[in-house]
Write a protein that holds these residues in place. Structure first.
Motif, PDB file in Angstrom:
ATOM      1  N   SER A 153       9.672  30.418  55.633  1.00 24.21           N
ATOM      2  CA  SER A 153      10.994  30.468  55.014  1.00 24.21           C
ATOM      3  C   SER A 153      11.498  29.054  54.775  1.00 24.21           C
ATOM      4  O   SER A 153      11.386  28.188  55.641  1.00 24.21           O
ATOM      5  CB  SER A 153      11.982  31.223  55.907  1.00 24.21           C
ATOM      6  N   TYR A 183      15.373  38.144  53.413  1.00 24.48           N
ATOM      7  CA  TYR A 183      15.934  38.361  54.750  1.00 24.48           C
ATOM      8  C   TYR A 183      16.776  37.167  55.193  1.00 24.48           C
ATOM      9  O   TYR A 183      17.883  37.330  55.705  1.00 24.48           O
ATOM     10  CB  TYR A 183      14.789  38.610  55.742  1.00 24.48           C
ATOM     11  N   THR A 184      16.266  35.954  54.984  1.00 24.62           N
ATOM     12  CA  THR A 184      16.983  34.760  55.426  1.00 24.62           C
ATOM     13  C   THR A 184      17.970  34.229  54.398  1.00 24.62           C
ATOM     14  O   THR A 184      18.783  33.357  54.710  1.00 24.62           O
ATOM     15  CB  THR A 184      15.990  33.629  55.757  1.00 24.62           C
ATOM     16  N   GLU A 224      16.804  32.559  51.963  1.00 20.94           N
ATOM     17  CA  GLU A 224      16.008  31.468  51.422  1.00 20.94           C
ATOM     18  C   GLU A 224      14.745  32.044  50.774  1.00 20.94           C
ATOM     19  O   GLU A 224      14.472  33.234  50.897  1.00 20.94           O
ATOM     20  CB  GLU A 224      15.594  30.507  52.544  1.00 20.94           C
ATOM     21  N   ILE A 270      11.157  33.139  50.849  1.00 18.02           N
ATOM     22  CA  ILE A 270      10.291  33.588  51.943  1.00 18.02           C
ATOM     23  C   ILE A 270       8.948  33.995  51.375  1.00 18.02           C
ATOM     24  O   ILE A 270       8.874  34.614  50.307  1.00 18.02           O
ATOM     25  CB  ILE A 270      10.912  34.789  52.693  1.00 18.02           C
ATOM     26  N   GLU A 326      14.917  31.957  64.768  1.00 14.53           N
ATOM     27  CA  GLU A 326      15.423  31.067  63.721  1.00 14.53           C
ATOM     28  C   GLU A 326      15.496  31.738  62.358  1.00 14.53           C
ATOM     29  O   GLU A 326      16.379  31.415  61.552  1.00 14.53           O
ATOM     30  CB  GLU A 326      14.576  29.794  63.632  1.00 14.53           C
ATOM     31  N   PHE A 327      14.610  32.670  62.066  1.00 15.65           N
ATOM     32  CA  PHE A 327      14.693  33.380  60.787  1.00 15.65           C
ATOM     33  C   PHE A 327      16.006  34.168  60.707  1.00 15.65           C
ATOM     34  O   PHE A 327      16.712  34.137  59.694  1.00 15.65           O
ATOM     35  CB  PHE A 327      13.498  34.316  60.621  1.00 15.65           C
ATOM     36  N   THR A 328      16.332  34.881  61.784  1.00 13.40           N
ATOM     37  CA  THR A 328      17.563  35.679  61.797  1.00 13.40           C
ATOM     38  C   THR A 328      18.789  34.780  61.853  1.00 13.40           C
ATOM     39  O   THR A 328      19.831  35.101  61.268  1.00 13.40           O
ATOM     40  CB  THR A 328      17.549  36.655  62.985  1.00 13.40           C
ATOM     41  N   LYS A 329      18.677  33.642  62.542  1.00 17.88           N
ATOM     42  CA  LYS A 329      19.788  32.687  62.566  1.00 17.88           C
ATOM     43  C   LYS A 329      20.095  32.195  61.162  1.00 17.88           C
ATOM     44  O   LYS A 329      21.260  32.090  60.766  1.00 17.88           O
ATOM     45  CB  LYS A 329      19.444  31.514  63.483  1.00 17.88           C
ATOM     46  N   ARG A 330      19.056  31.918  60.383  1.00 14.97           N
ATOM     47  CA  ARG A 330      19.275  31.483  59.001  1.00 14.97           C
ATOM     48  C   ARG A 330      19.894  32.607  58.164  1.00 14.97           C
ATOM     49  O   ARG A 330      20.719  32.339  57.283  1.00 14.97           O
ATOM     50  CB  ARG A 330      17.953  31.007  58.389  1.00 14.97           C
ATOM     51  N   ALA A 331      19.491  33.840  58.443  1.00 17.55           N
ATOM     52  CA  ALA A 331      20.092  34.978  57.731  1.00 17.55           C
ATOM     53  C   ALA A 331      21.589  35.041  58.014  1.00 17.55           C
ATOM     54  O   ALA A 331      22.405  35.297  57.119  1.00 17.55           O
ATOM     55  CB  ALA A 331      19.408  36.273  58.152  1.00 17.55           C
ATOM     56  N   ASN A 389      23.399  32.034  56.309  1.00 14.26           N
ATOM     57  CA  ASN A 389      23.438  32.208  54.847  1.00 14.26           C
ATOM     58  C   ASN A 389      24.195  33.461  54.418  1.00 14.26           C
ATOM     59  O   ASN A 389      24.155  33.848  53.247  1.00 14.26           O
ATOM     60  CB  ASN A 389      22.012  32.248  54.296  1.00 14.26           C
TER      61      ASN A 389
END
Length: 442
Positions: free
Chosen positions: A23, A76-77, A79, A81, A112-117, A120
């Motif tokens: 991502s 999902y994020t 960004e 992916i 970190e993927f979910t944190k970025r989601a 964002n």
């Protein structure tokens, strides 16, 4: 943000499929350097949300794999992916991750993927927590409540209440601006909203008392005199010969813990030593442990042997558990000679009324209602709702004697508490801690 990479499937030694996720702004470029497909001259031209079959090349290793690209912000994020769906061998997965790192990605931190989601705007904070709860769910009831959290049922109610409170604030502030014209009307409207939201939040808070039943399940201690059929009942509930059963009184000397799931609810069963006076030091320890286990149980099933005469010791059993939720069950109904005044009659040998006992346990503990509506299961959410209730209770209690601007302070406090649940008003330290508890790759 920089580009991150991690395995999104469980890191087991061997599996049929493994998923590696990238991502960030360079995700597609990195993927195009290591993945090729006959359908495209270069994967950089991949169509979003389409699965391509091709070859992934990582150092000297190659694998037939699928690859999918999701273009920001529809991912999902939020960004760009790219996901590789490859064979699940550890060598393959490690090689793909290493190749991505060599091309500029870095290993993702836990969650970190979910944190970025969340950052964002793809998820509210409570929805992100719902994802974590769904992954770790140990029962259908827990998974159901996690899905409700993830899908926004809690957030919807929070937003509705926050909108109502903002309306109350607007009414009070309008009254402050034009005190001679509309103060009384606006104050009355604000009080109506405070009362309505306060009642709704109290209902939500009361339902959270069942949150421990969702997370931990119902703990049921099976108690009774020696040879009352406690271990036989445990085996009948589990449909397995888990406990040793003999005709010798006092066979069970220790507490035995087992779990079953019924209609989505975890039931934690505790088979205890028979309660009686004894000079045997080992049996005494067993009785002490039985009493400790019973004290910690949500409910106690007291077994009374219907094949034997009632004794004084048996009559005294109920006195030990005053203040606890109790079900009196007459055991050995297939050999009944001395009927008891009981809530239910069962036979572990024939299976008579065993399911009926389970349903009675769920009804008695309130666990039968766990699938009915969304329940707060996280302490952070429960604390926030309690904080909002306290603020609105203060606003209501002092409404007629406090200036409107003081009431407005209480309402704003309640709004901030509710906003902390969805993450619209929460510190970076709080959400960093929440996401650090996620697994790597999620």
């Amino acid at each position: 943000m920089d580009t991150i990479v991690a395995e999104s499937t469980a890191p087991v030694s061997v599996s049929a499929i493994g998923i590696v996720r990238i991502s960030g702004e360079n995700a597609l470029e990195i993927a195009s350097r290591i993945f090729s497909t006959a359908e495209l001259e270069n994967f950089i031209n991949a169509e979003p949300r389409r699965m391509y079959l091709g070859t992934v090349t990582a150092s000297n290793l190659k694998d037939k794999a699928f690859c999918m690209y999701c273009k920001a912000p529809k991912s999902y994020t939020g960004e760009d992916i790219v996901e590789f769906h490859c064979h699940g061998g550890r060598v393959i997965i490690r090689s793909i991750i290493r190749a991505c790192i060599e091309l500029g990605a870095r290993p993702a931190l836990p969650g970190e993927f979910t944190k970025r989601a969340f950052i964002n705007g793809k998820l509210t904070l409570d929805a992100a927590e719902g994802i974590a709860d769904l992954i770790s769910a140990r029962s259908e009831a827990e998974a159901l409540q996690a899905y409700r959290l993830m899908s926004g049922e809690i957030a919807k109610k929070i937003y509705e209440n926050a909108d109502q409170l903002n309306m109350a604030l607007a009414n009070l502030e309008a009254g402050l601006d034009y005190p001679e014209e509309i103060l009384e009307d606006t104050k009355a409207a604000a009080l109506d909203i405070i009362n309505k939201v306060l009642e709704e939040l109290k209902q939500v808070y009361d339902s959270s008392k069942k949150g421990s039943l969702v997370r931990e399940g119902v703990t049921v201690a099976i108690a009774g005199l020696p040879n009352a059929g406690k271990s036989s009942l445990l085996n009948a509930l589990l449909k397995d010969d888990r406990a040793i059963v003999t005709d010798i009184p006092g066979t069970t000397r220790d507490t035995l813990y087992e779990t079953l799931e019924w209609e989505g609810v975890r039931i934690n069963l505790v088979d205890t030593a028979g309660i009686r006076e004894s000079d045997d030091p080992i049996e005494k320890i067993g009785v002490t442990r039985a009493k400790t286990a019973i004290e910690g149980a949500d409910l106690v099933v007291i077994l009374k042997d219907g094949s034997a005469p009632e004794t004084e010791e048996e009559r005294n059993l109920e006195k030990l558990y005053r203040g606890k939720k109790v079900i009196i069950a007459q055991s050995k109904s297939d050999r009944e000679k001395h009927p008891r005044n009981a809530d239910i009659k069962i036979s572990s040998k024939t299976g008579h009324n065993i399911e009926g006992l389970i349903k009675l346990i769920l009804d008695k503990t309130g666990a039968a209602e766990l699938s009915g509506s969304a329940i707060l299961t996280r302490e952070r959410h429960i604390f926030a709702v309690k904080e909002a209730i306290d603020a609105l209770s203060s606003a209501k209690e002092n409404f007629d004697i406090a200036p409107p601007d003081c009431t407005a302070v209480d309402i704003r406090h309640a709004c901030r508490a509710l906003a902390a649940i969805t993450g619209t008003d929460v510190s970076e330290d709080v959400y960093d801690k929440i996401f650090s508890e996620f697994c790597v790759g999620k």
